[in-house]
Design a protein around this motif. Sequence first.
Motif, PDB file in Angstrom:
ATOM      1  N   TYR A  88     -14.664  -4.248  -3.253  1.00  0.00           N
ATOM      2  CA  TYR A  88     -15.087  -4.779  -1.949  1.00  0.00           C
ATOM      3  C   TYR A  88     -16.595  -4.621  -1.780  1.00  0.00           C
ATOM      4  CZ  TYR A  88     -10.223  -5.088  -0.411  1.00  0.00           C
ATOM      5  OH  TYR A  88      -8.907  -5.428  -0.288  1.00  0.00           O
ATOM      6  N   HIS A 122     -13.639  -2.994   7.615  1.00  0.00           N
ATOM      7  CA  HIS A 122     -12.420  -2.192   7.493  1.00  0.00           C
ATOM      8  C   HIS A 122     -12.527  -0.894   8.275  1.00  0.00           C
ATOM      9  CE1 HIS A 122      -9.668   0.745   5.694  1.00  0.00           C
ATOM     10  NE2 HIS A 122      -8.836  -0.270   5.654  1.00  0.00           N
ATOM     11  N   TRP A 123     -13.607  -0.142   8.067  1.00  0.00           N
ATOM     12  CA  TRP A 123     -13.656   1.198   8.673  1.00  0.00           C
ATOM     13  C   TRP A 123     -14.013   1.147  10.152  1.00  0.00           C
ATOM     14  CZ3 TRP A 123     -10.702   4.345   6.382  1.00  0.00           C
ATOM     15  CH2 TRP A 123     -10.538   4.291   5.012  1.00  0.00           C
ATOM     16  N   ALA A 171     -10.750   0.151  11.655  1.00  0.00           N
ATOM     17  CA  ALA A 171      -9.742   1.217  11.534  1.00  0.00           C
ATOM     18  C   ALA A 171      -9.948   2.260  12.636  1.00  0.00           C
ATOM     19  CB  ALA A 171      -9.807   1.860  10.146  1.00  0.00           C
ATOM     20  N   ILE A 194      -9.128   0.663  16.114  1.00  0.00           N
ATOM     21  CA  ILE A 194      -7.701   0.383  16.323  1.00  0.00           C
ATOM     22  C   ILE A 194      -6.908   1.677  16.495  1.00  0.00           C
ATOM     23  CG2 ILE A 194      -5.635  -0.527  15.181  1.00  0.00           C
ATOM     24  CD1 ILE A 194      -7.541  -2.794  14.134  1.00  0.00           C
ATOM     25  N   ILE A 195      -7.195   2.677  15.665  1.00  0.00           N
ATOM     26  CA  ILE A 195      -6.470   3.950  15.824  1.00  0.00           C
ATOM     27  C   ILE A 195      -6.811   4.545  17.195  1.00  0.00           C
ATOM     28  CG2 ILE A 195      -6.207   6.301  14.920  1.00  0.00           C
ATOM     29  CD1 ILE A 195      -6.491   5.053  12.085  1.00  0.00           C
ATOM     30  N   ARG A 214     -13.809 -11.145  10.942  1.00  0.00           N
ATOM     31  CA  ARG A 214     -13.333 -10.573   9.677  1.00  0.00           C
ATOM     32  C   ARG A 214     -12.461 -11.570   8.919  1.00  0.00           C
ATOM     33  NH1 ARG A 214      -9.846  -4.975   9.175  1.00  0.00           N
ATOM     34  NH2 ARG A 214      -9.822  -4.848   6.906  1.00  0.00           N
ATOM     35  N   ARG A 244     -13.015 -13.014   5.270  1.00  0.00           N
ATOM     36  CA  ARG A 244     -11.960 -12.846   4.268  1.00  0.00           C
ATOM     37  C   ARG A 244     -11.619 -14.178   3.609  1.00  0.00           C
ATOM     38  NH1 ARG A 244      -8.259 -12.289   1.081  1.00  0.00           N
ATOM     39  NH2 ARG A 244      -6.772 -10.577   1.021  1.00  0.00           N
ATOM     40  N   LEU A 299      -5.745  -6.753  -7.356  1.00  0.00           N
ATOM     41  CA  LEU A 299      -5.072  -5.442  -7.302  1.00  0.00           C
ATOM     42  C   LEU A 299      -5.047  -4.856  -8.715  1.00  0.00           C
ATOM     43  CD1 LEU A 299      -2.152  -6.396  -4.885  1.00  0.00           C
ATOM     44  CD2 LEU A 299      -4.099  -4.914  -4.385  1.00  0.00           C
ATOM     45  N   LEU A 354       2.633  -1.798  14.436  1.00  0.00           N
ATOM     46  CA  LEU A 354       1.341  -1.544  13.778  1.00  0.00           C
ATOM     47  C   LEU A 354       1.237  -0.075  13.349  1.00  0.00           C
ATOM     48  CD1 LEU A 354      -1.466  -2.503  12.887  1.00  0.00           C
ATOM     49  CD2 LEU A 354      -2.306  -2.043  15.185  1.00  0.00           C
ATOM     50  N   LEU A 377      -8.520   3.266  -3.511  1.00  0.00           N
ATOM     51  CA  LEU A 377      -9.129   3.880  -2.320  1.00  0.00           C
ATOM     52  C   LEU A 377     -10.658   3.920  -2.462  1.00  0.00           C
ATOM     53  CD1 LEU A 377      -8.871   5.244   0.418  1.00  0.00           C
ATOM     54  CD2 LEU A 377      -8.422   7.409  -0.721  1.00  0.00           C
ATOM     55  N   ARG A 426     -12.595   1.905  -3.924  1.00  0.00           N
ATOM     56  CA  ARG A 426     -13.293   0.629  -3.737  1.00  0.00           C
ATOM     57  C   ARG A 426     -13.312   0.184  -2.275  1.00  0.00           C
ATOM     58  NH1 ARG A 426      -9.446  -3.839  -6.770  1.00  0.00           N
ATOM     59  NH2 ARG A 426      -7.962  -4.094  -5.086  1.00  0.00           N
TER      60      ARG A 426
HETATM   61  C1  HEM Z   1      -7.275   6.307   7.177  1.00  0.00           C
HETATM   62  C2  HEM Z   1      -6.894   5.086   7.293  1.00  0.00           C
HETATM   63  C3  HEM Z   1      -6.938   4.003   6.259  1.00  0.00           C
HETATM   64  C4  HEM Z   1      -7.072   4.057   4.886  1.00  0.00           C
HETATM   65  C5  HEM Z   1      -7.172   5.299   4.005  1.00  0.00           C
HETATM   66  C6  HEM Z   1      -7.090   2.689   4.398  1.00  0.00           C
HETATM   67  C7  HEM Z   1      -7.244   2.298   3.086  1.00  0.00           C
HETATM   68  C8  HEM Z   1      -7.339   1.016   2.632  1.00  0.00           C
HETATM   69  C9  HEM Z   1      -7.602   0.616   1.273  1.00  0.00           C
HETATM   70  C10 HEM Z   1      -7.808   1.586   0.111  1.00  0.00           C
HETATM   71  C11 HEM Z   1      -7.610  -0.730   1.216  1.00  0.00           C
HETATM   72  C12 HEM Z   1      -7.855  -1.608  -0.024  1.00  0.00           C
HETATM   73  C13 HEM Z   1      -6.588  -2.075  -0.589  1.00  0.00           C
HETATM   74  C14 HEM Z   1      -6.841  -2.974  -1.788  1.00  0.00           C
HETATM   75  O1  HEM Z   1      -7.842  -2.833  -2.440  1.00  0.00           O
HETATM   76  O2  HEM Z   1      -6.006  -3.829  -2.021  1.00  0.00           O
HETATM   77  C15 HEM Z   1      -7.346  -1.233   2.542  1.00  0.00           C
HETATM   78  C16 HEM Z   1      -7.287  -2.565   2.880  1.00  0.00           C
HETATM   79  C17 HEM Z   1      -6.973  -3.019   4.135  1.00  0.00           C
HETATM   80  N1  HEM Z   1      -6.775  -2.241   5.257  1.00  0.00           N
HETATM   81 FE1  HEM Z   1      -6.868  -0.211   5.366  1.00  0.00          FE
HETATM   82  N2  HEM Z   1      -6.939   1.831   5.472  1.00  0.00           N
HETATM   83  C18 HEM Z   1      -6.846   2.605   6.610  1.00  0.00           C
HETATM   84  C19 HEM Z   1      -6.677   2.138   7.889  1.00  0.00           C
HETATM   85  C20 HEM Z   1      -6.494   0.820   8.227  1.00  0.00           C
HETATM   86  C21 HEM Z   1      -6.227   0.342   9.558  1.00  0.00           C
HETATM   87  C22 HEM Z   1      -6.107   1.206  10.814  1.00  0.00           C
HETATM   88  C23 HEM Z   1      -6.099  -1.005   9.469  1.00  0.00           C
HETATM   89  C24 HEM Z   1      -5.835  -2.013  10.542  1.00  0.00           C
HETATM   90  C25 HEM Z   1      -4.958  -1.952  11.408  1.00  0.00           C
HETATM   91  C26 HEM Z   1      -6.300  -1.394   8.090  1.00  0.00           C
HETATM   92  C27 HEM Z   1      -6.251  -2.690   7.624  1.00  0.00           C
HETATM   93  C28 HEM Z   1      -6.491  -3.072   6.315  1.00  0.00           C
HETATM   94  C29 HEM Z   1      -6.481  -4.448   5.848  1.00  0.00           C
HETATM   95  C30 HEM Z   1      -6.197  -5.701   6.695  1.00  0.00           C
HETATM   96  C31 HEM Z   1      -6.782  -4.416   4.492  1.00  0.00           C
HETATM   97  C32 HEM Z   1      -6.913  -5.628   3.557  1.00  0.00           C
HETATM   98  C33 HEM Z   1      -8.367  -5.960   3.483  1.00  0.00           C
HETATM   99  C34 HEM Z   1      -8.620  -7.258   2.771  1.00  0.00           C
HETATM  100  O3  HEM Z   1      -8.250  -7.407   1.611  1.00  0.00           O
HETATM  101  O4  HEM Z   1      -9.237  -8.132   3.400  1.00  0.00           O
HETATM  102  N3  HEM Z   1      -6.528  -0.250   7.354  1.00  0.00           N
HETATM  103  N4  HEM Z   1      -7.200  -0.145   3.390  1.00  0.00           N
END
Ligand code: HEM
Length: 194
Positions: free
Chosen positions: A9, A17-18, A21, A24-25, A65, A69, A77, A158, A181, A183
Amino acid sequence: MLRNTSTGYGTIAIAFHWTMAVLIIGMLALGIYMHELPPTEPATFQLYQLHKSTGFVVLALAAFRLVWRLINPAPQLPSGMHPLEKLAAHLGHVGLYLLIFAIPVTGWFMVSASPWGIPTILFNVLPVPHLPIPEALGSKDQAEAFFKLLHEYGAFLLIGLIVVHIAAALKHHFIARDETLKRMVSTASAKSNS
Ligand code: HEM
Ligand code: HEM
């Protein structure tokens, strides 16, 4: 490294994303907390206004976003993943994207349907119009109750998806020991492609 590459990414996707995140939380926690407060207190009213304003920030960020995207595909993956695991990961991400639109939109419909007619003024500055409510939903009370149910069920769905999402990220990191994670934290994986 603003854009994604096939291996990681870019900065923009990571920042979206962050930021989202955390928002939303925070919104899930605020929603559950404010729901328990006495409804007539002025402090409760202020928290509801904050919840509504921040919800619109989430909705606007979700739109930007999604555009980003669509013009900038996600990295592939890890190759070691089973096809069903890949499918689950894609469906999980689609579900997350759908809910970060659906929850604020149902909130918007809920406050638009409310018989109280309380205006939504973002951070006390920017007025947001109420949405038209389909007559088929019955009285204002019934329509409000309907959207409230969708908003609550959406929020609880959610929470479930986020728990699975975080568990999957931790499994990739600590059990499969792949880059998944990392990336989403740094652009180093994206750079290794260029
Ligand atoms: C501590 C909390 C979180 C962690 C550790 C985390 C971790 C990750 C990771 C590692 C990916 C990449 C997955 C990949 O490479 O295929 C990802 C993607 C994503 N995450 Fe999270 N996430 C967290 C919280 C959230 C929250 C709260 C949301 C939204 C409600 C969210 C929505 C997404 C979405 C939509 C993607 C896909 C992104 C894309 O490909 O465009 N994440 N997350
Ligand atoms: C990311 C966006 C949002 C999230 C995650 C979220 C989440 C939640 C949650 C978890 C609750 C508590 C539900 C319960 O305990 O029964 C709630 C309640 C509420 N939300 Fe949201 N919300 C969001 C956006 C919005 C928006 C944009 C609005 C309005 C413009 C809104 C209006 C409300 C209202 C009025 C309630 C109180 C409902 C009641 O009295 O039962 N929300 N929200």
